[in-house]
Every structure is written in C-alpha cells, then in structure tokens.
Enzyme design. Structure first.
Site, PDB file in Angstrom:
ATOM      1  CG  HIS A 125      16.680   5.705 -12.167  1.00 22.77           C
ATOM      2  ND1 HIS A 125      16.480   6.779 -13.009  1.00 22.77           N
ATOM      3  CD2 HIS A 125      18.018   5.652 -11.930  1.00 22.77           C
ATOM      4  CE1 HIS A 125      17.638   7.337 -13.289  1.00 22.77           C
ATOM      5  NE2 HIS A 125      18.590   6.684 -12.647  1.00 22.77           N
ATOM      6  CG  ASP A 183      10.282   6.660 -14.954  1.00 25.78           C
ATOM      7  OD1 ASP A 183      10.430   7.066 -13.789  1.00 25.78           O
ATOM      8  OD2 ASP A 183      11.202   6.169 -15.635  1.00 25.78           O
TER       9      ASP A 183
END
Length: 365
Positions: A134, A164
């Site tokens: 992540h 991200d």
C-alpha cells in the site's frame, strides 16, 4: 466560440479500483475522455462498499459496465471494447491480465493503436514485482517516508497518499497522455509500466540533492524545507491553530520582522539546526501572542510568505479556492473540480455511476 473538452472522442477502459487508478482516470474524464469502468459484477470496485464518498469523489463523470473476465463470453466482450478504445488502465498484479487472455498482446491484436497502462506498486519487473503493498510501503522503500515527521521522532506519513496519488496516479497519467500522443502520430500503441515506488522515488529531488552534496540525507525534520530553518517552519498561535512561515529568502524574512515590529531579530543567526535555536525560540514566543487569523490578516498581503494553516474543511471555503471555481456541488455534496484552466476548453463533470449502469448502452444487452 466553441469550448470542447480536450480529450473529447477518447475512450478509456478502466479496470482499476480503490484510489490510485480511479484518481488517474478521473483526470482523463474531467478533461473530456469517455472513461468506462469495467467492474466485476458482484460488488464492483471495492471502494463502493468501503467508502462510498471516496468512490463518488474519484469516479465522477465515468460510466460503468460489468464483466467477469473469468468467463469466456465476457473476455470476448472486453476485447470487443478494446477494439473501440484508445487506452486501457489496469492495476492487477503483474501477469494477471495475460493469464486472463486480456493483456497487452491480446489487446494489440484487436487494436494496434491501443495504449495499455498497468499501474502497480513495484512494476512489471524486479524482485518485488509480486509483492503486496500500500501507499505506506511504497513510500518506505522510496526513502520518502523516512523524511516525513519531526526531528527526533518516528516517521509520520500524514494524510496525503504520496505514492498512490503523486507517485502513482499522476505519473501514470503523464505516461498515458504521452502514449496517446505517440499513438496518434504513429498509429502504434504501447505498454505503459507505471510503478508507485518508481514514481515516488522520482519525487525525491530535495533529499537527493542533499545526498549528492553531503553524501547522506539530512535527518528527519532537518533539511532546508522540512524544519531545519526557523524562517521556514510552522508555528503555533494563541488559539492553538498554526501559521506557516515560508520566509526562505532574506528579503522575505526582513519584511516579516519589520511587519511584526521586531527588527532586532535580524541580529539572531538565520541558520539551520542548533545554530538557529535562538531565532526559533523568539518566533515561537512571537506567534503565540495572537490568534492565527489575526496574523493572517496582518501578514498575508505583505511580502512575507506567511499564511494560515487551514484545516481541509477551511480550505474548501478559502476565498482563493472559491475564486478559482475549484469546488463543485455534485448530488448535494462538495467535490473538487479539475485543477487546470484552459483558455479554449472546459472541464467535464458529472456524478459517479451506479454499478453496471451503462451495460445496455455500451454492451448492447
């Protein structure tokens, strides 16, 4: 005069979910592309259930069709869509789309001009390619997380998903746009391999410059723009809110101490680290004498590079943000529009789609 979206006529198939991929194609949709979310029939994008508001924010202006790529008939339908598309974005583990028979090689057989982008954590090659991860993991490997936080304390990621969004989504967006431009010129598409670790590492220009100069990075909170300089720091005000001082250049610092009636502060060393502790202590005491908004009113219009530290809710109401028409009301809720202005084009808006809402329109049954 006609103002058409810049990407009018461009069709994008988006197989991604959650945050990075949908944020990338949100920009494409806002610039006028027809973005079709290809979702699994049983639930679709995980964000629909995990965070409906997040889903709405990053999927506005898109269409939704449902296909189960494990089924031969739906794989055939997907490749039929590829034949009509300009770009595909997927965010599965490396090799998954190839195993399904829907990867780049299968796509280019149906459409030689197709731009096929894969947005992953670690890229299509290398020893980490199959690892799960992540945002916090990619930032950790990129060295960016190590630099986040205060001096002498543990790293703190903050509430901005650097890997991200910046390292991943926006880097992939640049790759897709470049590849679309190339495909239109040459008639030949390409595969875009975008890795969030790679994109985050590429953002590390400040820390890399320190490594080149000194041989090592500065300690956390100890680089020029991360807390080492007392004239480039955040200070608490009388009401517990904060003010951001960006008086990096001497002229701005001189304007600041003149504006607050403290010209004698020029006698204190404007130095990084311990050398500037006396000045930092003086500024800490100074800014605690008034509430944040009083400092903002006094200093914001002067050449001091001082501004209020706003909460996200306050930022939505900021007069500069409002004047730029960045905030849109969609379904009675606030959303952020395309952060770009074009002289002869306009941004495209809209609501997020219901799961499979465009099956009949796009798939025909």
């Amino acid at each position: 005069m006609s103002f058409n979206p810049l990407l009018s006529g461009v069709r994008v198939l988006d197989l991604s979910c959650l945050l990075p991929g949908p944020f990338c194609t949100l920009y494409l949709a806002q610039m006028g592309a027809e973005v079709i979310k290809v979702e699994e029939p049983r639930g679709g994008d995980y964000a629909r259930a995990l965070s409906p508001d997040l889903f709405d924010l990053v999927n506005r202006g898109k269409k939704s069709v449902t296909l189960d790529l494990r089924q031969a008939q739906d794989r055939s339908r997907f490749l039929d869509l590829v034949a009509t598309a300009d770009a595909v974005l997927e965010s599965f583990r490396p090799g998954v789309m190839d195993k399904l028979g829907c990867g780049f090689e299968a796509a280019r057989q149906r459409n030689p001009r197709i731009v096929f982008a894969a947005l992953t954590g670690y890229g299509q090659t290398g020893p980490y390619r199959d690892r799960a991860g992540h945002d916090i993991n990619y930032r950790g490997y990129a060295g960016e997380l190590d630099q986040c936080g205060q001096y002498g304390q543990a790293p703190s990621p903050g509430n901005f998903q650097v890997a991200d969004l910046a390292g991943g989504a926006l880097t992939c967006l640049a790759g897709i746009l470049a590849a679309l431009f190339g495909a239109r010129a040459s008639g030949v598409g390409t595969f875009v391999d975008a890795a969030m670790l790679d994109g985050t590492l590429a953002l590390q220009v400040l820390s890399l410059s320190t490594v080149r100069q000194l041989g090592n990075p500065a300690p956390r909170g100890g680089d020029m723009l991360t807390g080492a300089l007392p004239s480039y720091a955040v200070y608490e005000c009388a009401d517990g809110k904060h003010i951001a001082v960006g008086a990096l250049e001497p002229k701005f610092f001189q304007a600041l101490i003149q504006a607050v009636g403290q010209p004698e502060l020029s006698r204190l060393p404007l130095a990084p680290g311990p050398g500037g502790d006396a000045l930092r202590a003086a500024l800490t005491d100074l800014f605690k004498r008034k509430p944040r908004d009083e400092w903002e009113q006094l200093l914001a219009h002067l050449e001091t590079c001082v501004s209020a530290v706003l909460s996200p809710a306050e930022a939505l109401q900021n007069e500069q943000v409002r004047s730029r028409a960045l905030i849109e009301m969609v379904g009675g809720k606030q959303a952020i529009g395309l952060p770009l202005k074009f002289s002869h084009a306009h941004a495209h808006g809209g609501q997020s789609p219901k799961l499979g809402a465009h099956n009949a329109e796009i798939l025909g049954d």
